[in-house]
Motif scaffolding. Sequence first.
Motif, PDB file in Angstrom:
ATOM      1  N   TRP A  25       9.928   3.069   1.819  1.00 22.92           N
ATOM      2  CA  TRP A  25       9.910   2.108   1.427  1.00 22.92           C
ATOM      3  C   TRP A  25       8.924   1.117   1.863  1.00 22.92           C
ATOM      4  N   ARG A  26       8.787   0.955   3.179  1.00 17.72           N
ATOM      5  CA  ARG A  26       7.997   0.006   3.935  1.00 17.72           C
ATOM      6  C   ARG A  26       6.492   0.461   3.651  1.00 17.72           C
ATOM      7  N   LEU A  27       6.332   1.891   3.603  1.00 18.94           N
ATOM      8  CA  LEU A  27       4.901   2.381   3.328  1.00 18.94           C
ATOM      9  C   LEU A  27       4.523   2.076   2.004  1.00 18.94           C
ATOM     10  N   GLN A  28       5.351   2.049   1.119  1.00 23.49           N
ATOM     11  CA  GLN A  28       5.036   1.777  -0.561  1.00 23.49           C
ATOM     12  C   GLN A  28       4.683  -0.015  -0.322  1.00 23.49           C
ATOM     13  N   LEU A  29       5.435  -0.544   0.200  1.00 28.81           N
ATOM     14  CA  LEU A  29       4.985  -1.937   0.159  1.00 28.81           C
ATOM     15  C   LEU A  29       3.837  -2.354   0.856  1.00 28.81           C
ATOM     16  N   LEU A  30       3.281  -1.570   1.891  1.00 23.40           N
ATOM     17  CA  LEU A  30       2.273  -1.722   2.492  1.00 23.40           C
ATOM     18  C   LEU A  30       1.091  -1.308   1.825  1.00 23.40           C
ATOM     19  N   GLN A  31       1.158   0.069   1.015  1.00 23.30           N
ATOM     20  CA  GLN A  31       0.208   0.286   0.112  1.00 23.30           C
ATOM     21  C   GLN A  31      -0.207  -0.664  -0.855  1.00 23.30           C
ATOM     22  N   GLU A  32       1.002  -1.316  -1.671  1.00 24.29           N
ATOM     23  CA  GLU A  32       1.020  -2.368  -2.545  1.00 24.29           C
ATOM     24  C   GLU A  32       0.234  -3.616  -2.290  1.00 24.29           C
ATOM     25  N   GLN A  33      -0.039  -3.785  -0.804  1.00 23.50           N
ATOM     26  CA  GLN A  33      -0.507  -4.974  -0.345  1.00 23.50           C
ATOM     27  C   GLN A  33      -1.900  -5.010   0.217  1.00 23.50           C
ATOM     28  N   ARG A  34      -2.374  -3.342   0.160  1.00 23.84           N
ATOM     29  CA  ARG A  34      -3.532  -3.138   0.906  1.00 23.84           C
ATOM     30  C   ARG A  34      -4.679  -4.096   0.471  1.00 23.84           C
ATOM     31  N   SER A  35      -4.874  -4.121  -0.668  1.00 26.04           N
ATOM     32  CA  SER A  35      -5.955  -4.783  -1.362  1.00 26.04           C
ATOM     33  C   SER A  35      -5.880  -6.062  -0.734  1.00 26.04           C
ATOM     34  N   GLU A  36      -4.989  -6.906  -0.447  1.00 23.13           N
ATOM     35  CA  GLU A  36      -4.898  -8.273   0.025  1.00 23.13           C
ATOM     36  C   GLU A  36      -5.051  -8.194   1.753  1.00 23.13           C
ATOM     37  N   LEU A  37      -4.976  -7.317   2.295  1.00 24.13           N
ATOM     38  CA  LEU A  37      -5.125  -7.294   3.837  1.00 24.13           C
ATOM     39  C   LEU A  37      -6.437  -6.724   4.453  1.00 24.13           C
ATOM     40  N   ALA A  38      -6.891  -7.383   5.539  1.00 27.35           N
ATOM     41  CA  ALA A  38      -7.910  -7.200   6.170  1.00 27.35           C
ATOM     42  C   ALA A  38      -7.781  -5.579   6.863  1.00 27.35           C
ATOM     43  N   PRO A  39      -8.877  -4.849   6.584  1.00 28.59           N
ATOM     44  CA  PRO A  39      -8.803  -3.539   7.209  1.00 28.59           C
ATOM     45  C   PRO A  39      -8.191  -3.106   8.429  1.00 28.59           C
ATOM     46  N   GLU A  40      -8.331  -4.106   9.395  1.00 25.47           N
ATOM     47  CA  GLU A  40      -7.621  -4.305  10.758  1.00 25.47           C
ATOM     48  C   GLU A  40      -6.177  -4.382  10.670  1.00 25.47           C
ATOM     49  N   THR A  41      -5.805  -5.188   9.954  1.00 26.37           N
ATOM     50  CA  THR A  41      -4.335  -5.605   9.551  1.00 26.37           C
ATOM     51  C   THR A  41      -3.651  -4.448   8.905  1.00 26.37           C
TER      52      THR A  41
END
Length: 78
Positions: A25-41
């Motif tokens: 679930w956490r991985l899915q949430l992270l994937q959903e936010q990927r475009s909003e996050l800096a690559p390093e984050t």
Amino acid sequence: MDGKDWASYIEATNGLSKPWLLIQWRLQLLQEQRSELAPETYAAELAALHQALMDLGEWWQGQEEAVFGAGESSSGEA
């Protein structure tokens, strides 16, 4: 499945006690936010999820049937 679907599934299956589902679930949430996050984050968060998964270790040993469901033993034991 999106994050809301994962949350519904986890709730419906009493998955709060199943850490592998929470990591998915956490991985899915992270994937959903990927475009909003800096690559390093994103990379740091992904590494943290990987570490959380590795920290689970071999928690399932001795409880395979309870965790993964009933099935035939691969060792041929009855």
